[in-house]
Scaffold this active site. Structure first.
Site, mmCIF file in Angstrom:
data_model
loop_
_atom_site.group_PDB
_atom_site.id
_atom_site.type_symbol
_atom_site.label_atom_id
_atom_site.label_comp_id
_atom_site.label_asym_id
_atom_site.label_seq_id
_atom_site.Cartn_x
_atom_site.Cartn_y
_atom_site.Cartn_z
ATOM 1 N N ASP A 36 37.693 -0.743 39.887
ATOM 2 C CA ASP A 36 38.105 0.509 39.242
ATOM 3 C C ASP A 36 39.596 0.518 38.915
ATOM 4 O OD1 ASP A 36 38.933 0.517 41.810
ATOM 5 O OD2 ASP A 36 38.385 2.598 42.236
ATOM 6 N N HIS A 240 57.120 -21.415 26.122
ATOM 7 C CA HIS A 240 56.510 -20.198 26.684
ATOM 8 C C HIS A 240 56.403 -20.249 28.203
ATOM 9 C CE1 HIS A 240 54.561 -19.412 22.511
ATOM 10 N NE2 HIS A 240 55.783 -18.965 22.586
ATOM 11 N N ASP A 257 64.664 -15.236 28.279
ATOM 12 C CA ASP A 257 64.173 -14.531 27.092
ATOM 13 C C ASP A 257 63.449 -13.309 27.606
ATOM 14 O OD1 ASP A 257 62.954 -13.583 24.822
ATOM 15 O OD2 ASP A 257 62.167 -15.523 24.170
ATOM 16 N N ASP A 268 64.167 -7.828 22.076
ATOM 17 C CA ASP A 268 63.800 -9.231 22.283
ATOM 18 C C ASP A 268 65.076 -10.056 22.263
ATOM 19 O OD1 ASP A 268 62.599 -11.697 22.359
ATOM 20 O OD2 ASP A 268 61.651 -11.553 20.385
ATOM 21 N N HIS A 347 60.551 -24.207 16.334
ATOM 22 C CA HIS A 347 59.993 -22.890 15.995
ATOM 23 C C HIS A 347 60.787 -22.249 14.867
ATOM 24 C CE1 HIS A 347 63.272 -20.920 18.242
ATOM 25 N NE2 HIS A 347 63.022 -21.732 19.249
ATOM 26 N N HIS A 351 61.525 -13.327 13.641
ATOM 27 C CA HIS A 351 60.323 -12.575 13.277
ATOM 28 C C HIS A 351 60.701 -11.111 13.151
ATOM 29 C CE1 HIS A 351 60.312 -11.434 17.562
ATOM 30 N NE2 HIS A 351 60.571 -12.715 17.808
ATOM 31 N N HIS A 358 56.367 -9.201 18.111
ATOM 32 C CA HIS A 358 56.178 -9.919 16.841
ATOM 33 C C HIS A 358 55.568 -8.883 15.911
ATOM 34 C CE1 HIS A 358 56.051 -14.009 19.120
ATOM 35 N NE2 HIS A 358 57.242 -13.469 19.076
ATOM 36 N N GLU A 381 66.914 -16.333 16.260
ATOM 37 C CA GLU A 381 66.798 -17.005 17.551
ATOM 38 C C GLU A 381 66.652 -18.524 17.466
ATOM 39 O OE1 GLU A 381 62.937 -16.379 19.480
ATOM 40 O OE2 GLU A 381 62.479 -14.874 17.958
ATOM 41 N N TYR A 385 65.836 -27.912 22.212
ATOM 42 C CA TYR A 385 65.062 -28.179 23.425
ATOM 43 C C TYR A 385 64.925 -29.686 23.597
ATOM 44 C CZ TYR A 385 64.091 -23.426 22.000
ATOM 45 O OH TYR A 385 64.249 -22.131 21.579
ATOM 46 N N ARG A 403 68.400 -21.325 23.835
ATOM 47 C CA ARG A 403 68.080 -20.433 22.722
ATOM 48 C C ARG A 403 69.021 -19.237 22.822
ATOM 49 N NH1 ARG A 403 63.093 -20.296 23.229
ATOM 50 N NH2 ARG A 403 62.680 -18.424 24.458
ATOM 51 N N GLU A 405 69.194 -15.440 21.128
ATOM 52 C CA GLU A 405 68.377 -14.532 20.303
ATOM 53 C C GLU A 405 68.958 -13.122 20.293
ATOM 54 O OE1 GLU A 405 64.350 -13.872 21.765
ATOM 55 O OE2 GLU A 405 63.734 -13.208 19.770
#
Ligand code: GLY
Ligand code: MN
Ligand code: MN
Length: 435
Positions: A36, A240, A257, A268, A347, A351, A358, A381, A385, A403, A405
């Site tokens: 529940d 990620h 991040d 972000d 990447h 965005h 996003h 950003e 890497y 990075r 951003e």
């Protein structure tokens, strides 16, 4: 956000829809975690954008020009017993009095009432495929109506994707949306700043995460726009990475991040800094290169520029720098054309940002990158890497992920960096880490 703002949005959408049409938007469902226990409820962004209504089990209906009222909200009925456990329910009276619905019915009556509304319309604006339950109802209502064709009942002729119109509206932020986003970015920037002050070698990544969450929460932003990434050393090269369980080593950089959500608007922000408070030479060389790329990209954020102008600028600066540092070899134009930088920067440069991290909105129109316009908000950003064990790469560069951003608002004359309070120059970072 005021009721006036929600009303203005509904009017704008209804103007685009025109007469003889109907828009149908469901609230988000409740997601069960186990038994529940449910996940914290968050309204669907499209639904909330038009209604300001935060309860689940609701469907908003817009019928431009309907005499008995254009905005109909189906929602839960008041229930004193339930309200004692779970808090207030607006009910049908509340939907009209507090949420400016022209008319409201119990959600339990949807099946009976909505088909009759559909019969009156030519065009149905609806986001198919987002709510399986409502999709099922929708197709059964339509087939019911078709079944009555011989008795003169009219079937809507056109189905139009509602999300497209709505998402274009959401792309252009109003004055009050910008005010909330500015505030959200300020809260996150303050939290990033606190992490720079508190970070010490030997801490666990999750301790920085905890400080970030605490700082946002105590400033009133009790949700995050996404799961925070706190990656020390080589972990920062996993895009990620969200485990956040390793120990932070003095010799490493840490990439954070993280961005809060405030009043359903996202921030972000990524910052990368040395765990021990001072950049080593190779760390500083790579960091400065990412920062130069980010600043070059931000300079491209102005009305009239194509959406990908910042990305192009970042790629150019990064590739040139990678050649200078010996990480790429060859002629600049060719390396860019052959996308050789992707080994280290895989990447996009950003965005749209808004209610969703996003955020919605088309990036291209008729196959061409769309132009930036005042009121749009995007992230910038770039990163680099270089995992441990990278073949053919000098040891000194390995185990570094960087990075930087920021959240950028397009203004009439250029841009505003909403997240400017978070330090990012080497000098500023090292200075704040000493305090
Ligand atoms: N935090 C997700 C992103 O930067 O896109
Ligand atoms: Mn981002
Ligand atoms: Mn991010």
């Amino acid at each position: 956000m005021t009721q006036n703002e929600f009303r203005r949005r509904r009017r704008q959408l209804m103007r685009m829809m025109g007469k003889d049409s109907i828009a149908i938007l469901p609230a988000a469902g409740i997601k069960q975690r186990n038994n529940d226990v449910t996940y914290p409820y968050r309204p669907d962004s499209d639904f909330y954008y038009l209604t300001g209504f935060e309860e689940p089990e609701a469907v908003a209906v817009l019928i431009p020009g309907r005499k008995q009222g254009e905005y109909i909200l189906f929602c839960r009925e008041k229930d004193e017993e339930k309200e004692r456990w779970d808090g207030p329910i607006a009910g049908q009276e509340g939907a009209v009095a507090e949420y400016a619905a022209d008319d409201s019915f119990p959600i339990a009556d949807l099946n009976e009432i909505l088909p009759r509304m559909l019969e009156q319309c030519e065009r149905v604006y609806y986001a198919m495929g987002c709510d399986p339950e409502l999709d099922k109802n929708m197709s059964s209502w339509i087939s019911q109506i078709r079944g009555k064709a011989r008795s003169g009942v009219h079937t809507p002729q056109e189905f139009i994707a509602l999300d497209h119109y709505l998402h274009d509206m959401r792309l252009y932020k109003s004055r009050s949306e910008i005010a909330v986003m500015r505030k959200a970015a300020k809260v996150s920037a303050a939290a990033h700043k606190r992490l720079m002050r508190e970070c010490k070698p030997g801490m666990k990544e999750y301790q920085l995460e905890a400080a970030f969450l605490h700082e946002c929460s105590r400033r009133g932003a009790r949700q995050q726009a996404y799961s925070p990434i706190v990656g020390g050393g080589n972990n920062a090269t996993v895009l990620h990475y969200v485990d956040n369980t390793d120990k932070l080593e003095s010799k490493d950089l840490v990439l954070i991040d993280a961005g809060c959500e405030l009043d359903y608007y996202a921030s972000d922000i990524t910052r990368t800094f040395p765990v021990g408070g001072t950049f080593s030479k190779p760390q500083a060389q790579l960091y400065q290169l990412v920062l130069d790329a980010q600043l070059a990209a931000i300079r491209q954020v102005k009305p009239g520029n194509a959406y990908n102008a910042p990305h192009k600028a970042a790629v150019r600066t990064l590739t040139r720098g990678l050649v200078r540092l010996g990480l790429l070899k060859g002629q600049l134009a060719r390396l860019i054309r052959e996308e050789k930088y992707k080994r280290f920067f895989m990447h996009g440069t950003g965005h749209w940002l808004g209610m969703d991290v996003h955020d919605v909105g088309d990036y291209k129109i008729d196959g061409h990158w769309r132009q930036l316009e005042p009121g749009m908000v995007l992230t910038i950003e770039p990163g680099l890497y270089i995992p441990l064990g990278s073949k053919g790469v000098a040891k000194k560069w390995q185990g570094i992920g960087i990075r930087i951003e920021d959240d950028i608002l397009v203004t009439k004359t250029g841009h505003e960096v909403l997240s400017a309070d978070a330090p990012k120059t080497i000098t500023d970072i090292e200075a704040i880490m000493k305090t």
